[in-house]
Scaffold this motif. Structure first.
Motif, PDB file in Angstrom:
ATOM      1  N   LEU A  79     -39.858 -41.176 -10.441  1.00 29.63           N
ATOM      2  CA  LEU A  79     -39.609 -40.539 -11.728  1.00 29.63           C
ATOM      3  C   LEU A  79     -38.249 -39.848 -11.733  1.00 29.63           C
ATOM      4  O   LEU A  79     -37.490 -39.956 -12.700  1.00 29.63           O
ATOM      5  N   HIS A  97     -35.254 -42.218 -12.170  1.00 30.33           N
ATOM      6  CA  HIS A  97     -35.053 -42.784 -13.504  1.00 30.33           C
ATOM      7  C   HIS A  97     -34.873 -41.713 -14.574  1.00 30.33           C
ATOM      8  O   HIS A  97     -34.227 -41.955 -15.591  1.00 30.33           O
ATOM      9  N   GLN A  98     -35.461 -40.533 -14.362  1.00 30.18           N
ATOM     10  CA  GLN A  98     -35.330 -39.438 -15.330  1.00 30.18           C
ATOM     11  C   GLN A  98     -35.278 -38.123 -14.555  1.00 30.18           C
ATOM     12  O   GLN A  98     -36.300 -37.495 -14.305  1.00 30.18           O
ATOM     13  N   PRO A  99     -34.068 -37.701 -14.185  1.00 34.46           N
ATOM     14  CA  PRO A  99     -33.937 -36.519 -13.329  1.00 34.46           C
ATOM     15  C   PRO A  99     -34.557 -35.250 -13.914  1.00 34.46           C
ATOM     16  O   PRO A  99     -34.954 -34.360 -13.157  1.00 34.46           O
ATOM     17  N   ASP A 100     -34.644 -35.153 -15.227  1.00 27.50           N
ATOM     18  CA  ASP A 100     -35.186 -33.942 -15.852  1.00 27.50           C
ATOM     19  C   ASP A 100     -36.658 -34.087 -16.219  1.00 27.50           C
ATOM     20  O   ASP A 100     -37.165 -33.389 -17.094  1.00 27.50           O
ATOM     21  N   TYR A 101     -37.376 -34.978 -15.522  1.00 30.88           N
ATOM     22  CA  TYR A 101     -38.769 -35.232 -15.896  1.00 30.88           C
ATOM     23  C   TYR A 101     -39.632 -33.973 -15.786  1.00 30.88           C
ATOM     24  O   TYR A 101     -40.580 -33.783 -16.556  1.00 30.88           O
ATOM     25  N   GLY A 107     -39.451 -31.936 -18.953  1.00 25.97           N
ATOM     26  CA  GLY A 107     -40.244 -32.546 -20.013  1.00 25.97           C
ATOM     27  C   GLY A 107     -41.730 -32.280 -19.837  1.00 25.97           C
ATOM     28  O   GLY A 107     -42.448 -31.981 -20.807  1.00 25.97           O
TER      29      GLY A 107
END
Length: 239
Positions: free
Chosen positions: A218, A221-225, A228
């Motif tokens: 995760l 692909h989306q460092p700020d997951y 979120g």
């Protein structure tokens, strides 16, 4: 361990001080009792050290203590308890080591049974607040686990910063706004040592599977997951 710095210096050197003070100062009263759940792992060591450095700076003194729950599930359990005793002695914080007998055939699973026994110990503390060292990464993992279980809004709100345990004791998670990396940086800066629970690397436990195998994907692909997921948890709590 180095001698305690003067209160003003201790506050300046403590990156967790703003959150700790913002929560504690409005709630302090003469003789307030704060107990830290100390596993001996890095996160709980950081929390107890930060509180022990900050507590003397309050105008109303805090009666700070720690509790270590000895589950007896690891061959290293006795050495962990010994480490916690040595660490608390160095911090000048009284420690209570409580042994529990975790049922292995309750049908709820070993991890859940150990958690239930541990929280039973916490609820029995002679304290106003029981502080645990869960952080932002733990919160993100908790939300993912609850989603995989099909949880509703209450479950997806994940872990609250505080909640009542009993009529006398409340549970407090003061480090939820901070990341695992921030706690690691504090431990390195202060030269702290800790113990590593070998079960934390076992992928048979779903949280470990998420932490070691899924979350790195995760993050790639989306460092700020995590942010979120935390917004999702906050919205579920509002709902």
């Amino acid at each position: 361990m180095a001698e305690s710095a003067p209160p003003s210096a201790a506050r300046a050197a403590n990156p967790f001080a703003p959150q700790l003070e913002a929560f504690l100062l409005p709630r302090l009263r003469l003789g307030a009792r704060l107990c830290v759940g100390l596993s001996g792992g890095r996160d709980s060591v950081v929390l107890l050290h930060a509180l022990s450095q900050l507590a003397p700076s309050f105008a109303e003194p805090i009666r700070l203590s720690a509790v270590h729950v000895h589950h007896g599930l690891s061959p290293n359990a006795d050495s962990w308890a010994g480490f916690c005793a040595d660490f608390c002695r160095a911090c000048g914080v009284p420690l209570d080591v409580v042994r529990v007998d975790v049922p292995r055939d309750s049908g709820e699973g070993l991890e859940a049974a150990a958690r239930r026994m541990r929280h039973g110990v916490f609820a029995a503390r002679a304290a106003d607040w029981l502080a645990l060292a869960h952080h932002r990464d733990d919160q993100a993992e908790t939300l993912l686990l609850q989603a995989l279980r099909g949880g509703g809004p209450h479950a997806l709100a994940a872990m609250p910063i505080w909640r009542p345990l009993t009529d006398q004791v409340a549970l407090w998670r003061p480090l939820l706004a901070h990341t695992r990396d921030q706690l690691a940086a504090y431990a390195a800066a202060k030269g702290l040592s800790w113990v590593d629970d070998e079960s934390n690397a076992d992928p048979r436990y779903r949280r470990n599977w998420l932490r070691h195998q899924i979350n790195p994907l995760l993050a790639a692909h989306q460092p700020d997951y995590r942010q979120g997921l935390l917004r999702c948890a906050a919205q579920m709590a509002d709902a």
